[in-house]
Design a protein around this motif. Structure first.
Motif, PDB file in Angstrom:
ATOM      1  N   LEU A   1      40.625  44.334  32.451  1.00  0.00           N
ATOM      2  CA  LEU A   1      40.336  42.896  32.487  1.00  0.00           C
ATOM      3  C   LEU A   1      39.159  42.608  33.421  1.00  0.00           C
ATOM      4  CD1 LEU A   1      43.936  41.384  32.765  1.00  0.00           C
ATOM      5  CD2 LEU A   1      42.512  41.593  30.717  1.00  0.00           C
ATOM      6  N   PRO A   2      38.519  41.438  33.295  1.00  0.00           N
ATOM      7  CA  PRO A   2      37.462  41.047  34.228  1.00  0.00           C
ATOM      8  C   PRO A   2      38.010  40.977  35.653  1.00  0.00           C
ATOM      9  CG  PRO A   2      37.592  39.512  32.371  1.00  0.00           C
ATOM     10  CD  PRO A   2      38.764  40.434  32.244  1.00  0.00           C
ATOM     11  N   LYS A   3      37.144  41.281  36.603  1.00  0.00           N
ATOM     12  CA  LYS A   3      37.573  41.312  38.002  1.00  0.00           C
ATOM     13  C   LYS A   3      37.373  39.934  38.642  1.00  0.00           C
ATOM     14  CE  LYS A   3      36.920  46.263  38.473  1.00  0.00           C
ATOM     15  NZ  LYS A   3      37.610  46.365  37.192  1.00  0.00           N
ATOM     16  N   LEU A   4      38.226  39.038  38.225  1.00  0.00           N
ATOM     17  CA  LEU A   4      38.209  37.647  38.671  1.00  0.00           C
ATOM     18  C   LEU A   4      38.039  37.461  40.174  1.00  0.00           C
ATOM     19  CD1 LEU A   4      39.058  34.639  38.012  1.00  0.00           C
ATOM     20  CD2 LEU A   4      41.426  35.396  38.320  1.00  0.00           C
ATOM     21  N   ARG A   5      38.771  38.243  40.952  1.00  0.00           N
ATOM     22  CA  ARG A   5      38.795  38.012  42.402  1.00  0.00           C
ATOM     23  C   ARG A   5      37.744  38.816  43.167  1.00  0.00           C
ATOM     24  NH1 ARG A   5      43.013  38.967  45.716  1.00  0.00           N
ATOM     25  NH2 ARG A   5      43.716  40.787  44.521  1.00  0.00           N
ATOM     26  N   ALA A   6      37.002  39.663  42.462  1.00  0.00           N
ATOM     27  CA  ALA A   6      36.078  40.565  43.171  1.00  0.00           C
ATOM     28  C   ALA A   6      35.115  39.826  44.115  1.00  0.00           C
ATOM     29  CB  ALA A   6      35.316  41.431  42.169  1.00  0.00           C
TER      30      ALA A   6
ATOM     31  N   GLN B   1      33.568  38.908  49.874  1.00  0.00           N
ATOM     32  CA  GLN B   1      33.013  38.058  50.936  1.00  0.00           C
ATOM     33  C   GLN B   1      33.878  37.969  52.188  1.00  0.00           C
ATOM     34  OE1 GLN B   1      32.369  34.288  48.983  1.00  0.00           O
ATOM     35  NE2 GLN B   1      30.921  35.206  47.554  1.00  0.00           N
ATOM     36  N   ARG B   2      35.104  38.482  52.087  1.00  0.00           N
ATOM     37  CA  ARG B   2      36.026  38.241  53.203  1.00  0.00           C
ATOM     38  C   ARG B   2      35.854  39.227  54.352  1.00  0.00           C
ATOM     39  NH1 ARG B   2      40.289  35.936  49.618  1.00  0.00           N
ATOM     40  NH2 ARG B   2      41.075  37.980  49.074  1.00  0.00           N
ATOM     41  N   GLU B   3      35.853  38.704  55.581  1.00  0.00           N
ATOM     42  CA  GLU B   3      35.861  39.541  56.784  1.00  0.00           C
ATOM     43  C   GLU B   3      37.308  39.847  57.163  1.00  0.00           C
ATOM     44  OE1 GLU B   3      33.207  40.563  58.648  1.00  0.00           O
ATOM     45  OE2 GLU B   3      31.944  39.714  57.047  1.00  0.00           O
ATOM     46  N   PRO B   4      37.591  41.093  57.512  1.00  0.00           N
ATOM     47  CA  PRO B   4      38.935  41.372  58.039  1.00  0.00           C
ATOM     48  C   PRO B   4      39.178  40.609  59.339  1.00  0.00           C
ATOM     49  CG  PRO B   4      37.781  43.413  57.495  1.00  0.00           C
ATOM     50  CD  PRO B   4      36.759  42.308  57.410  1.00  0.00           C
ATOM     51  N   LEU B   5      40.431  40.235  59.557  1.00  0.00           N
ATOM     52  CA  LEU B   5      40.790  39.562  60.816  1.00  0.00           C
ATOM     53  C   LEU B   5      41.582  40.557  61.648  1.00  0.00           C
ATOM     54  CD1 LEU B   5      42.018  36.068  59.526  1.00  0.00           C
ATOM     55  CD2 LEU B   5      39.829  36.609  60.616  1.00  0.00           C
ATOM     56  N   GLY B   6      40.917  41.159  62.615  1.00  0.00           N
ATOM     57  CA  GLY B   6      41.591  42.159  63.440  1.00  0.00           C
ATOM     58  C   GLY B   6      42.205  43.277  62.615  1.00  0.00           C
ATOM     59  N   GLY B   7      41.494  43.736  61.621  1.00  0.00           N
ATOM     60  CA  GLY B   7      41.999  44.838  60.793  1.00  0.00           C
ATOM     61  C   GLY B   7      42.807  44.381  59.592  1.00  0.00           C
ATOM     62  N   ALA B   8      43.229  43.123  59.604  1.00  0.00           N
ATOM     63  CA  ALA B   8      44.055  42.635  58.489  1.00  0.00           C
ATOM     64  C   ALA B   8      43.199  41.897  57.470  1.00  0.00           C
ATOM     65  CB  ALA B   8      45.135  41.693  59.011  1.00  0.00           C
ATOM     66  N   VAL B   9      43.499  42.149  56.181  1.00  0.00           N
ATOM     67  CA  VAL B   9      42.829  41.396  55.119  1.00  0.00           C
ATOM     68  C   VAL B   9      43.876  40.617  54.329  1.00  0.00           C
ATOM     69  CG1 VAL B   9      40.913  43.009  54.900  1.00  0.00           C
ATOM     70  CG2 VAL B   9      43.002  43.370  53.554  1.00  0.00           C
ATOM     71  N   THR B  10      44.959  40.317  54.980  1.00  0.00           N
ATOM     72  CA  THR B  10      46.079  39.723  54.244  1.00  0.00           C
ATOM     73  C   THR B  10      45.980  38.201  54.174  1.00  0.00           C
ATOM     74  OG1 THR B  10      47.485  39.478  56.197  1.00  0.00           O
ATOM     75  CG2 THR B  10      47.567  41.598  55.060  1.00  0.00           C
TER      76      THR B  10
END
Lengths: 550, 550
Positions: free
Chosen positions: A69-74, A79-88
């Protein structure tokens, strides 16, 4: 994605719109486009339905299982920076950051974006969305939102193939599965999962211990943290969105299950119990739990803390080992949250109706209101071949009390692996359970669909009734069985009562009559009664005059 | 019985034992013989099941539809003296007389005879048993007893035949219907009913207004008390055990339904509403209610006071017209009881889960705890083709709260007339609902069946699991789909997980291991842990030693 390219034959799946609806997209900020199924009504109005079916039901989409499928969220993920190691999503929500996933969900659920962020931030809702599964359309699991359902698929050593499992996944989401778990335990576990993930618009869950056990040739005693950890990383890299981890099966709980009628019925639970006893040690899932958290947070994989000691029979419901494990899951929830990892809690199983509410109450109390994710529960043990029904009863009640996601049960439960028909039967039964709970919880948007369908029913708009239903194909085919002709789809009666006994037709006649004679209120009726009484007076008060002769 | 002799072809029905069970009879006083289905288990034990299927499942019985069933109750009925004109179980119970029917029921339910008599005497239970239906096996409907289910059959102007309806009746009781209503509105209403009654071992109910309407060529305005009364007497003479009478649809309630989404959905309710408005008079069922009581008491026909204004959609649940009618039914209940006529109260319909309990509470308060007899209710409107499931959810909950009998709903509800498969689907869904409620009410005998089945499941006694289930045929055939070979019926795994992932097998291994190593209690485990800790101490407290390397 070489796994997909290597395979000679790509799975074929069901595509095309569901009868009576077409896919449209609601536009939001950040390039967000939220899919809905639009039902055009014969009354000239339309009704938009929450849609889990992905591009497969979009006539404009090109489906190529090999390409995925297309990578909708790519772009969002990139663009997201991890926050103290977390990408949650939990880390972002806690930091007050609204992600595009949250905006997508707010539109999808028809709620404020801030509600989404806040519920995720306090852990009362989760957004299962591994950064390595960019094909997924964001969805949320939490008691303040629509109740969700999960469909289990997956092969076993005895049966099934990759083609069948991919087809089942697409088939399950077509009918409304919000999430799918791949529980494969047979051959080609990795490759099967790759096909499923690359082609799934819904979050995919797994139970990594199954693959780990395959790696040690099926001997639970040979399992180790290292084998398990490698398996988890492999699955995180592939894009699995949530993982069942039976970290609450502690060594000391195992003997407490000895007096049960059905012992330990969770596969993962029994595997870990065997390991604990064989090594006479505490579960490596428990002792290495913090390390596991650190792996999951780098991908944003959500924990689904498994209830390895869930009851497998009415007799064992709410017993001491079940509740002891739940309490342990509560401890683990707080550890995971402190490391910004999202958590859901799995629940039973088999529970009689009067013991259901207690499960939710204790889960909320001990696990900080982490979303509860229950398997049914079955309200009785006596109906193998109908456990989609026995469990839809329990599922409706437990969801009403606050369970956020329901794991479906198919008619084959306890008897065999579900085929396509069983998957659909399970999904529809659980859509019923989830929606019944949304109604009982008085979710602001839930009743609109019931009202639209009932209005169509009362006005003999048969086609609208079918198209607004959970399964337009079957509703129409049942009507066709006795009245197949097209004019019957606009007829003001049906085969049940025929024209003379149709209550809806008579009610219309009654309304017309009342309108014509000004009898449309209780006052008018009572005034009329008084007038009749006068007349009766004038005619000599023949009280016992038979009504028929009047 | 000339109707039966005149007919060229007698209906053919399903006969023979249900898979894995055989009919036996438990002997009691007064020549009472209570049928049960005995399941012989491979463990050497046996399990007796409540049995509604009549002589059709008895290998020793000779079935001749033209001759009808043996007149089991004829000697009891013949010996009874009327009590002040009444021959009702209520009159005898009030007078302290225990009838053979009550003794039969006490054995059937496994309770004290005195409980049966007392519950009938106070009107909290009814025994529908017309003296002109001596073929029936006595059964009781009341909240202190097992929850019962009713199956509706009957033709319409559009479809079905006598043969089909008799076959459906036998088919419905085979799978567990406690009562059957013949709702025929098409051709040959009298003759169809005759075949059904003479061949039915369960109580038969009707809605006499349907036949009365046929007599006046389908025009509600032409109905009269005389036509109705004659129809009731005709049906009493034939042996109908309970009759739905919509005597609570009062003229002044009719306009109150105008703003509903689905108006009046009861056939009888809409017919009476049309009559009331056309004549601008109070319902003849209401004005002649005492006369009606006097007819019913001479046959011991039980009232099933109909809810003509029941909600036909979630939107209309618990609304003012519904509750106004319920209150009127309460008045009528007390009139009927004062004349020694047994009464049940019919209930909804379509009700969201959170409004279900209120229905029972008000019914009990206003109708003196007369047995509540509800149609579902459906917990949502959005699943036509699956309303056996939407309604099994509501039915389970309402029965748990005290409803004594559940009227089934089939998958064809709202769409067409049920065929044989639909009848079975409806009956099984409702047996599930009724049994789930028996469990939730903690009925003393309910859980034994769950325990027996679950023990069989855990011990891989597949055949016992099938035979103890509600539908052994389907359970076995589902298992056969993946593992048809006979050895698979004793195999210690199934197609779901295969041998390596079988939690039940692993649990057995765990138990064996624990037993062998003396690890069968928490204390032993903890002692063992302490010993291991010692060992750990001796080895230098290497806390982070990987478990796998140990």
């Amino acid at each position: 994605m070489s796994a997909l390219e290597d395979r000679a034959v790509a799975p074929s799946v069901t595509v095309g719109p569901i009868q009576g609806s077409r896919k449209i997209y609601l536009a939001g900020p950040d390039g967000v486009r939220v899919p809905v199924r639009r039902v055009e009504l014969t009354s000239g109005e339309h009704f938009d339905l929450y849609d889990t079916s992905g591009p497969y039901t979009d006539n404009e989409a090109t489906i190529d299982a090999r390409a995925g499928l297309p990578k909708l969220r790519a772009p969002w993920i990139g663009q997201r920076e991890p926050l103290g190691g977390a990408v949650t999503q939990l880390a972002y929500a806690k930091a007050g950051i609204v992600t595009p996933e949250m905006r997508f969900i707010a539109i999808r659920e028809g709620v404020d974006t801030e509600l989404v962020r806040r519920e995720v931030a306090i852990g009362r809702a989760v957004i299962p969305a591994n950064r390595c599964h960019p094909e997924s359309e964001p969805m949320i699991i939490g008691k303040r939102f629509l109740v969700k359902i999960n469909a289990n698929i997956g092969n076993s050593a005895v049966t099934s193939s990759i083609e069948e499992e991919v087809d089942k996944m697409v088939w399950a989401i077509r009918w409304g599965a919000d999430n799918v778990m791949d529980l494969s335990t047979g051959k080609n576990i990795h490759e099967t999962r790759e096909w499923i993930l690359r082609n799934s618009p819904v979050p995919i869950g797994t139970v990594p211990i199954y693959q780990a056990l395959e790696k040690v040739k099926g001997d639970p005693a040979k399992l180790s943290w290292d084998v398990y950890k490698d398996t988890v990383i492999e699955q995180c890299e592939q894009g699995v969105d949530y993982m069942t981890v039976h970290a609450g099966v502690l060594l000391r709980y195992v003997p407490r299950t000895a007096k049960r009628i059905t012992g330990i019925v969770s596969r993962g639970g029994s595997i870990m119990a065997a390991w604990c006893l064989a090594h006479h040690k505490e579960s490596f899932l428990y002792t290495h739990f913090e390390e596991l958290c650190d792996i999951l947070r780098t991908y944003d994989v959500t924990f689904s803390l498994g209830d390895g000691l869930r009851p497998g029979s009415i007799a064992d419901a709410n017993d001491e080992p079940q509740l002891a494990e739940l309490k342990t899951l509560g401890e683990l929830t707080h550890i995971a949250r402190s490391r910004d990892v999202q958590v859901m809690i799995e629940g039973p199983g088999h529970v009689p109706m009067h013991k259901i509410a207690e499960n939710v109450r204790l889960e909320e109390e001990w696990c900080g209101e982490a979303p509860f994710y229950t398997l049914g529960p079955l309200a009785t043990d006596i109906a193998p071949a109908y456990d989609h029904i026995t469990s839809a009863i329990g599922a409706s009640i437990i969801a009403w009390h606050g369970t956020a996601m329901l794991c479906y049960v198919t008619p084959k439960e306890h008897l065999g692996l579900p085929n396509r028909d069983d998957v659909k039967a399970g999904v529809i039964a659980y859509k019923i359970a989830a929606h019944s709970a949304d109604l009982a919880k008085q979710h602001p948007r839930a009743q609109a669909r019931d009202d639209a369908l009932s209005a169509a029913r009362f006005e003999f708009r048969w086609t609208d009734q079918f198209n607004l239903s959970l399964d337009p194909d079957t509703a129409r085919s049942f009507h066709d069985e006795t009245l197949p002709a097209e004019p019957a789809k606009t007829a003001h009666f049906c085969s049940m009562c025929g024209p003379k006994f149709c209550s809806m037709k008579i009610t219309q006649d009654v309304r017309d009559y009342a309108e014509k004679h000004g009898l449309t209120s209780v006052e008018a009726i009572e005034a009329g009664m008084a007038e009749k009484a006068e007349e009766f007076h004038r005619r000599g008060e023949r009280l016992y005059l038979p009504i028929a002769a009047d």
